[in-house]
Design a protein around this motif. Structure first.
Motif, short mmCIF file in Angstrom:
data_model
loop_
_atom_site.label_atom_id
_atom_site.label_comp_id
_atom_site.label_asym_id
_atom_site.label_seq_id
_atom_site.Cartn_x
_atom_site.Cartn_y
_atom_site.Cartn_z
N GLU A 59 -17.22 -24.95 -4.24
CA GLU A 59 -16.73 -26.37 -4.06
C GLU A 59 -16.84 -26.98 -2.88
O GLU A 59 -17.13 -27.86 -2.35
CB GLU A 59 -15.46 -26.58 -4.53
N ILE A 60 -15.96 -26.15 -1.89
CA ILE A 60 -15.57 -26.44 -0.51
C ILE A 60 -17.22 -26.58 0.02
O ILE A 60 -17.27 -27.65 0.88
CB ILE A 60 -15.08 -25.21 0.28
N GLY A 61 -18.15 -25.67 -0.02
CA GLY A 61 -19.47 -25.90 0.40
C GLY A 61 -20.26 -27.30 0.08
O GLY A 61 -20.67 -27.93 1.00
N ASN A 62 -19.83 -27.55 -1.42
CA ASN A 62 -20.80 -28.72 -1.90
C ASN A 62 -20.03 -29.95 -1.19
O ASN A 62 -20.66 -31.01 -0.66
CB ASN A 62 -20.47 -28.92 -3.27
N LEU A 63 -18.63 -30.12 -0.87
CA LEU A 63 -17.77 -30.95 -0.21
C LEU A 63 -18.45 -30.97 0.93
O LEU A 63 -18.56 -32.33 1.42
CB LEU A 63 -16.49 -30.70 -0.45
N PHE A 64 -18.43 -30.18 1.90
CA PHE A 64 -18.87 -30.18 3.17
C PHE A 64 -20.25 -30.94 3.17
O PHE A 64 -20.74 -31.74 4.23
CB PHE A 64 -18.89 -28.95 3.84
N LYS A 65 -21.09 -30.51 2.48
CA LYS A 65 -22.53 -31.08 2.35
C LYS A 65 -22.45 -32.53 2.02
O LYS A 65 -23.38 -33.22 2.53
CB LYS A 65 -23.17 -30.20 1.35
N SER A 66 -21.64 -32.96 1.16
CA SER A 66 -21.62 -34.34 0.75
C SER A 66 -20.88 -35.22 1.91
O SER A 66 -20.59 -36.40 1.47
CB SER A 66 -21.29 -34.56 -0.67
N GLY A 67 -20.50 -34.72 2.76
CA GLY A 67 -19.60 -35.15 4.04
C GLY A 67 -18.27 -35.39 3.70
O GLY A 67 -17.66 -36.27 4.40
N GLN A 68 -17.65 -34.89 2.61
CA GLN A 68 -16.14 -35.33 2.22
C GLN A 68 -15.42 -33.94 2.98
O GLN A 68 -14.70 -33.17 2.34
CB GLN A 68 -15.97 -35.04 0.91
N ALA A 69 -15.25 -34.16 4.12
CA ALA A 69 -14.75 -32.82 5.09
C ALA A 69 -13.31 -32.82 4.66
O ALA A 69 -12.77 -31.52 4.74
CB ALA A 69 -14.97 -32.90 6.28
N GLU A 70 -12.73 -33.94 4.39
CA GLU A 70 -11.14 -34.05 4.37
C GLU A 70 -10.79 -33.32 3.00
O GLU A 70 -9.84 -32.49 3.22
CB GLU A 70 -10.79 -35.52 4.20
N LYS A 71 -11.41 -33.51 1.88
CA LYS A 71 -11.25 -33.07 0.68
C LYS A 71 -11.59 -31.31 0.74
O LYS A 71 -10.76 -30.76 0.24
CB LYS A 71 -12.33 -33.29 -0.36
N ALA A 72 -12.45 -31.39 1.69
CA ALA A 72 -13.01 -29.65 1.66
C ALA A 72 -11.75 -28.86 2.51
O ALA A 72 -11.22 -28.06 2.08
CB ALA A 72 -14.19 -29.60 2.60
N ASN A 73 -11.29 -29.56 3.35
CA ASN A 73 -10.15 -28.78 4.24
C ASN A 73 -9.11 -28.65 3.23
O ASN A 73 -8.11 -27.64 3.52
CB ASN A 73 -9.82 -29.63 5.34
N GLU A 74 -8.75 -29.60 2.36
CA GLU A 74 -7.56 -29.83 1.49
C GLU A 74 -7.49 -28.18 0.67
O GLU A 74 -6.71 -27.45 0.55
CB GLU A 74 -7.63 -30.80 0.54
N LEU A 75 -8.83 -28.06 0.21
CA LEU A 75 -9.11 -27.09 -0.68
C LEU A 75 -8.90 -25.71 0.17
O LEU A 75 -8.34 -24.54 -0.56
CB LEU A 75 -10.68 -27.11 -1.41
N LYS A 76 -9.17 -25.83 1.33
CA LYS A 76 -9.34 -24.67 2.31
C LYS A 76 -8.04 -24.08 2.15
O LYS A 76 -7.67 -22.78 2.27
CB LYS A 76 -9.67 -24.99 3.64
N ASN A 77 -6.88 -24.95 2.23
CA ASN A 77 -5.63 -24.57 2.23
C ASN A 77 -5.25 -23.77 1.12
O ASN A 77 -4.43 -22.73 1.21
CB ASN A 77 -4.77 -25.67 2.58
N LYS A 78 -5.77 -23.98 -0.20
CA LYS A 78 -5.61 -23.21 -1.35
C LYS A 78 -5.95 -21.93 -1.50
O LYS A 78 -5.36 -21.19 -2.10
CB LYS A 78 -6.08 -24.05 -2.54
N THR A 79 -7.06 -21.77 -0.58
CA THR A 79 -7.71 -20.41 -0.43
C THR A 79 -6.73 -19.31 0.04
O THR A 79 -6.93 -18.14 -0.37
CB THR A 79 -8.92 -20.24 0.17
N SER A 80 -6.13 -19.59 0.98
CA SER A 80 -5.23 -18.70 1.61
C SER A 80 -4.35 -17.86 0.69
O SER A 80 -4.23 -16.59 0.88
CB SER A 80 -4.30 -19.15 2.62
N GLU A 81 -3.73 -18.67 -0.26
CA GLU A 81 -2.92 -17.75 -1.37
C GLU A 81 -3.47 -16.87 -1.92
O GLU A 81 -3.10 -15.83 -2.28
CB GLU A 81 -2.22 -19.03 -1.96
N LEU A 82 -4.84 -17.27 -2.49
CA LEU A 82 -5.71 -16.47 -3.34
C LEU A 82 -6.13 -15.20 -2.37
O LEU A 82 -6.25 -14.16 -3.08
CB LEU A 82 -6.93 -17.35 -3.82
N LYS A 83 -6.46 -15.46 -1.26
CA LYS A 83 -6.86 -14.36 -0.35
C LYS A 83 -5.76 -13.13 -0.26
O LYS A 83 -6.00 -12.10 -0.36
CB LYS A 83 -6.99 -14.95 0.85
N GLU A 84 -4.51 -13.57 -0.44
CA GLU A 84 -3.25 -12.98 -0.20
C GLU A 84 -3.23 -12.02 -1.49
O GLU A 84 -3.24 -10.85 -1.27
CB GLU A 84 -2.17 -13.76 -0.03
#
Length: 423
Positions: A59-84
């Motif tokens: 999803e993040i990849g797709n968002l970046f591609k379609s120029g929605q960087a803000e949304k992408a960064n929002e999702l990024k934050n969610k990943t840190s928890e999953l990573k843990e």
RNA sequence: GGAGAAAUGGCAGAGUGGUCGAAUGCACCAGUCUUGAAAACUGGCGAGGGUCACACCUCCGGGGGUUCGAAUCCCUCUUUCUCCGCCA
């Protein structure tokens, strides 16, 4: 080692059959089942978390591609928890998997139904005795005396060069060794085994493959500098040919034979019974190894037994065959036949061959599989046996064939030795 | 031992941050056609975990790292090839 799936499905039967080995397997089997269940549960959790992570990343990849960087960064934050989560679950999973494996390494093979109960070699079942007992003259000698008398084996010289257990064969003694090796290899290749010349040192992975490691490293000579081990038997390099191999069904059966010296530290051996050639640190052996379809492995075992028997008959040595009892059965074996030759001057039986069916116990570790008729990968069965070990054969030839004016050479060996008497 | 290059499915060989478990060719399997085979065409074709079956997860020499995301970038180990040295 046993397959977890096999343990899962046959735990009761396994525990019952292990009693033949005088082992109460219930606790360890229970522990395996517990760890296995925990392992699988963690695996499921981990898989689900990773799946979530993968989706998110896409999803993040797709968002970046379609120029929605803000949304992408929002999702990024969610990943840190999953990573843990992934990290901790992964760690737990590894712990369980390691614990499980450690247990599996400790469980010996399940004995075949033919294996008699018993504690020691005294409980082995003699299945056959054949050959004529020699009548020796009054001044008959044990082989170590004969070796000295005819100057064919020099134990003291071996002591000097290396140490105890490294004899030096000389003259006709050396020639007789070479003759035996050639004769055995010829017999084996005639019987359909393909001759191999194998390395005498193996790496760690091979040691694990055939089960010398992790437990029995004390039995092997270890070259620290390069982390290599001197082989205790040709079984190790010979069987490791098939490590991580997937055969097609029509390649089975496979039979190979090879001569190698064998090196054993024999830590803890001592006393009169290790005299002369009876127990050495370096000795010669010709081995036979087979890879079989599971439905054919016991047939193969029988034919190996018949083959070794044939050789002993040709050498005209009195021998007997023993079916090993549970207590004497080696760790990896499901069924073993030992061959013993009577050593007339010592008046005792000497083990000269051991023929075993390991079923899938070795191949599970080795990951030796074949594609079965359903197109699925299935573990093959492995077997091996000595055909034959030299020193004790030599000892019994020297002792049984001695006369007052020299040692006769068995008929079948004369073409190989070029002489018919040691005098 | 020194210097350099490389490691991807059975083989050959693409792929340098997302849609790649991975193009293409060969090999292999099944089918169509054929009396049969070949050719041609159509489809399939790595492994492990998981599931009744799917889903899903993992694996691009091994291990570790960077990143939301690694076959692709970084570190390290191993192996192979080439050149030099040594040598049965």
């Amino acid at each position: 080692m046993l397959q977890v799936s096999y343990i899962r499905e046959n735990s009761e039967d396994i525990v019952k059959r292990m009693t033949v080995r005088n082992i109460d397997a219930q606790p360890i089997i229970d522990a395996v089942l517990t760890f296995d269940e925990q392992r699988r549960k963690l695996q499921t959790t981990l898989d689900a978390t990773k799946a979530e992570m993968n989706t998110l990343s896409k999803e993040i990849g797709n968002l970046f591609k379609s120029g929605q960087a803000e949304k992408a960064n929002e999702l990024k934050n969610k990943t840190s928890e999953l990573k843990e989560t992934i990290k901790t679950v992964e760690q737990q999973l590894n712990e369980k998997a390691d614990a499980l494996n450690e247990l599996l390494y400790k469980i010996p093979n399940v004995p075949n139904l033919l294996v008699p109960t018993g504690n020691s070699d005294e409980d082995n079942l003699e299945t056959l005795r054949d050959g004529k007992m020699p009548q020796l003259h009054d001044s008959a000698l044990p082989h170590w005396e004969l070796a000295k008398k005819y100057n064919i084996i020099d134990f003291e010289l071996g002591n000097k060069i290396t140490g105890a257990g490294f004899p030096v064969y000389k003259g006709k003694g050396a020639r007789l060794q070479r003759a035996l090796i050639a004769y055995f290899l010829d017999k084996n290749t005639e019987a359909g085994y393909t001759e191999y010349q194998l390395p005498h040192l193996v790496n760690e992975a091979s040691g694990f493959g055939t089960g010398q490691l992790p437990d029995k490293e004390g039995q092997m000579y270890h070259v620290m500098e390069d982390n290599l081990y001197l082989i205790p038997t040709a079984e190790v390099p010979g069987t490791n040919i098939f490590r991580d191999v997937i055969l097609s069904e029509n390649e089975l059966p496979i039979g190979i034979t090879g001569y190698t010296p064998c090196f054993r530290r024999e830590a803890g051996s001592y006393g009169a019974h290790v005299r002369g050639l009876n127990r050495l640190h370096q000795f010669d052996k010709v081995e036979i190894i087979r890879v079989e379809h599971p439905s054919k492995s016991y047939e193969a075992l029988d034919s190996m037994v018949a083959h070794v028997q044939d050789i002993l008959k040709e050498l005209e040595l009195p021998y007997r065959i023993l079916r090993l009892c549970g207590g004497d059965l080696t760790f990896a074996s499901a069924l073993t036949y030992d061959f013993e030759v009577f050593s007339a001057a010592q008046e005792r039986w000497l083990e000269v061959s051991s023929v075993s069916n390991f079923e899938s116990f070795q191949s599970n570790r080795l990951k030796l599989r074949f594609k079965n008729s359903d197109g699925k990968n299935e573990l093959a069965h492995t077997l091996n046996g000595s055909s034959l070990a030299l020193p004790r054969i030599l000892a019994s030839i020297l002792e049984n064939y001695q006369t007052e004016d020299g040692i006769k050479v068995p008929e079948v060996l004369i073409p190989y030795t070029g002489f018919d008497k040691i005098s």
